[in-house]
Scaffold this active site. Structure first.
Site, PDB file in Angstrom:
ATOM      1  N   ASN A   1      38.287  10.123 -66.184  1.00 48.33           N
ATOM      2  CA  ASN A   1      38.676   8.856 -65.559  1.00 48.33           C
ATOM      3  C   ASN A   1      39.848   8.311 -66.362  1.00 48.33           C
ATOM      4  O   ASN A   1      39.660   7.801 -67.466  1.00 48.33           O
ATOM      5  CB  ASN A   1      37.477   7.890 -65.578  1.00 48.33           C
ATOM      6  CG  ASN A   1      37.847   6.523 -65.009  1.00 48.33           C
ATOM      7  OD1 ASN A   1      38.945   6.355 -64.462  1.00 48.33           O
ATOM      8  ND2 ASN A   1      36.947   5.567 -65.141  1.00 48.33           N
TER       9      ASN A   1
ATOM     10  N   LYS B   1      41.677   5.831 -65.663  1.00 48.81           N
ATOM     11  CA  LYS B   1      41.811   4.368 -65.563  1.00 48.81           C
ATOM     12  C   LYS B   1      43.288   3.999 -65.346  1.00 48.81           C
ATOM     13  O   LYS B   1      43.992   4.736 -64.666  1.00 48.81           O
ATOM     14  CB  LYS B   1      41.236   3.706 -66.816  1.00 48.81           C
ATOM     15  CG  LYS B   1      39.824   4.214 -67.103  1.00 48.81           C
ATOM     16  CD  LYS B   1      39.084   3.429 -68.128  1.00 48.81           C
ATOM     17  CE  LYS B   1      37.705   4.065 -68.311  1.00 48.81           C
ATOM     18  NZ  LYS B   1      36.796   3.240 -69.085  1.00 48.81           N
TER      19      LYS B   1
ATOM     20  N   HIS C   1      32.801   1.545 -60.017  1.00 51.37           N
ATOM     21  CA  HIS C   1      32.890   1.651 -61.482  1.00 51.37           C
ATOM     22  C   HIS C   1      32.640   0.258 -62.075  1.00 51.37           C
ATOM     23  O   HIS C   1      33.023  -0.756 -61.490  1.00 51.37           O
ATOM     24  CB  HIS C   1      34.272   2.171 -61.881  1.00 51.37           C
ATOM     25  CG  HIS C   1      34.361   2.490 -63.344  1.00 51.37           C
ATOM     26  ND1 HIS C   1      34.576   1.517 -64.299  1.00 51.37           N
ATOM     27  CD2 HIS C   1      34.231   3.658 -64.021  1.00 51.37           C
ATOM     28  CE1 HIS C   1      34.570   2.097 -65.498  1.00 51.37           C
ATOM     29  NE2 HIS C   1      34.363   3.388 -65.354  1.00 51.37           N
TER      30      HIS C   1
ATOM     31  N   GLU D   1      34.055  -1.376 -64.265  1.00 50.23           N
ATOM     32  CA  GLU D   1      35.248  -2.228 -64.425  1.00 50.23           C
ATOM     33  C   GLU D   1      35.655  -2.846 -63.092  1.00 50.23           C
ATOM     34  O   GLU D   1      36.184  -3.957 -63.047  1.00 50.23           O
ATOM     35  CB  GLU D   1      36.385  -1.397 -65.052  1.00 50.23           C
ATOM     36  CG  GLU D   1      36.100  -1.132 -66.525  1.00 50.23           C
ATOM     37  CD  GLU D   1      36.674   0.167 -67.076  1.00 50.23           C
ATOM     38  OE1 GLU D   1      37.572   0.757 -66.457  1.00 50.23           O
ATOM     39  OE2 GLU D   1      36.189   0.594 -68.152  1.00 50.23           O
TER      40      GLU D   1
ATOM     41  N   GLU E   1      26.478   5.139 -65.995  1.00 48.52           N
ATOM     42  CA  GLU E   1      27.308   4.738 -67.127  1.00 48.52           C
ATOM     43  C   GLU E   1      26.823   3.404 -67.684  1.00 48.52           C
ATOM     44  O   GLU E   1      27.155   2.347 -67.136  1.00 48.52           O
ATOM     45  CB  GLU E   1      28.765   4.569 -66.682  1.00 48.52           C
ATOM     46  CG  GLU E   1      29.405   5.823 -66.153  1.00 48.52           C
ATOM     47  CD  GLU E   1      30.917   5.729 -66.200  1.00 48.52           C
ATOM     48  OE1 GLU E   1      31.525   6.535 -66.891  1.00 48.52           O
ATOM     49  OE2 GLU E   1      31.476   4.826 -65.560  1.00 48.52           O
TER      50      GLU E   1
ATOM     51  N   GLY F   1      33.861   3.023 -73.475  1.00 44.40           N
ATOM     52  CA  GLY F   1      35.003   2.661 -74.298  1.00 44.40           C
ATOM     53  C   GLY F   1      34.623   2.070 -75.645  1.00 44.40           C
ATOM     54  O   GLY F   1      35.470   1.526 -76.358  1.00 44.40           O
TER      55      GLY F   1
ATOM     56  N   SER G   1      31.537   6.987 -73.490  1.00 43.34           N
ATOM     57  CA  SER G   1      31.854   7.591 -74.796  1.00 43.34           C
ATOM     58  C   SER G   1      31.434   9.059 -74.900  1.00 43.34           C
ATOM     59  O   SER G   1      30.965   9.499 -75.953  1.00 43.34           O
ATOM     60  CB  SER G   1      31.259   6.760 -75.930  1.00 43.34           C
ATOM     61  OG  SER G   1      31.807   5.453 -75.910  1.00 43.34           O
TER      62      SER G   1
END
Ligand code: PGA
Length: 249
Positions: A9, A11, A95, A97, A168, A174, A214
């Site tokens: 990903n 991003k 996702h 985010e 996730e 991250g 991660s």
């Protein structure tokens, strides 16, 4: 046996020049090599054309979002038909985010899944996961149940068998702090049970469930060796060619 699927990903990283450099280097370093999994990257829209032009063999192109209608006055959005022209075969849906910074709700996500399955050849990678506070309050199972149940509302068994789900935990994205493989396995197994209850064991056995958060070359094996983890969704470790190849190895 479910085939493993590893998707990077990217991003909002990489200019077109950087994406092109990545693909050139990836192609060079993997020439003549095959990987024992499905793999590719979810890139920003401007990089999809580069991927289409440069990718070799089985490299899958994924997008990071799409809209839930064919076309229209939706400034800033992208339609599945536009993504299909770029050979996109997967799209990330929901996702964390997108949920956190762009206010995507379980209802939006359900509408997108219905649109994608009903109107395109692209397959969704449905993302789910709990926040740190929810994790600490032991609400993970409740949150996952809610997210999966509402995302899959009114979807047919035939559709679900082609679905990829990415678990996730948001606190692991991250942060360098991945979930333990046992905890990740327990949640992925819970997801498979939810699908068994909604559809059947036969369908649930077909769904591929990724872990994300991660994931690095040095910990990916512990996740992929779990019985209900069928791949990984990888952010930062997918940005460098050497790391990405190590993940696939
Ligand atoms: P990370 O991101 O691997 O950098 O934690 C994962 C993701 O957001 O999909």
């Amino acid at each position: 046996m479910r085939k493993k699927i590893i998707i990077g990903n990217w991003k909002m990283y990489k200019t077109m020049k950087e994406a092109e450099e990545f693909l050139n280097e990836f192609n060079k370093q993997t020439s003549g090599k095959t990987f024992n999994c499905d793999y590719g990257v979810a890139a920003s829209f401007t990089n999809l054309g580069i991927l289409k032009g440069k990718r070799k063999d089985n490299f899958l192109i994924a997008a990071q979002n799409c809209h839930d209608q064919e076309q229209g006055a939706f400034t800033g959005e992208i339609a599945t038909g536009m993504l299909e022209e770029l050979d996109v075969s997967y799209v990330l849906i929901g996702h964390s985010e997108r949920r956190e910074y762009f206010n995507e709700t379980n209802e939006n996500i359900n509408r997108k899944l219905k649109w994608i399955f009903g109107n395109s050849k692209i397959l969704p990678i449905l993302c789910c996961g709990e926040t740190l506070a929810q994790y600490q309050n032991q609400e993970t199972n409740k949150v996952i149940e809610e997210q999966i149940n509402s995302a899959l509302k009114d979807l047919s068994a035939e559709n679900i068998s082609k679905l990829v789900i990415a678990y996730e935990p948001i606190w692991a994205i991250g942060t360098g702090k991945s979930s333990s493989s046992q905890v990740a396995q327990a949640v992925c197994s819970q997801i498979r049970n939810i699908i068994t209850n909604l559809y059947s064991k036969e369908i649930a056995d077909k769904v591929r469930i990724q872990y994300g958060g991660s994931v690095k070359p040095d910990n990916i094996k512990t996740f992929l060796s779990q019985p209900d983890i069928d791949g990984a969704l990888v952010g930062s470790a997918s940005l460098k060619v050497a790391d990405f190849i190590n993940l696939l190895n």
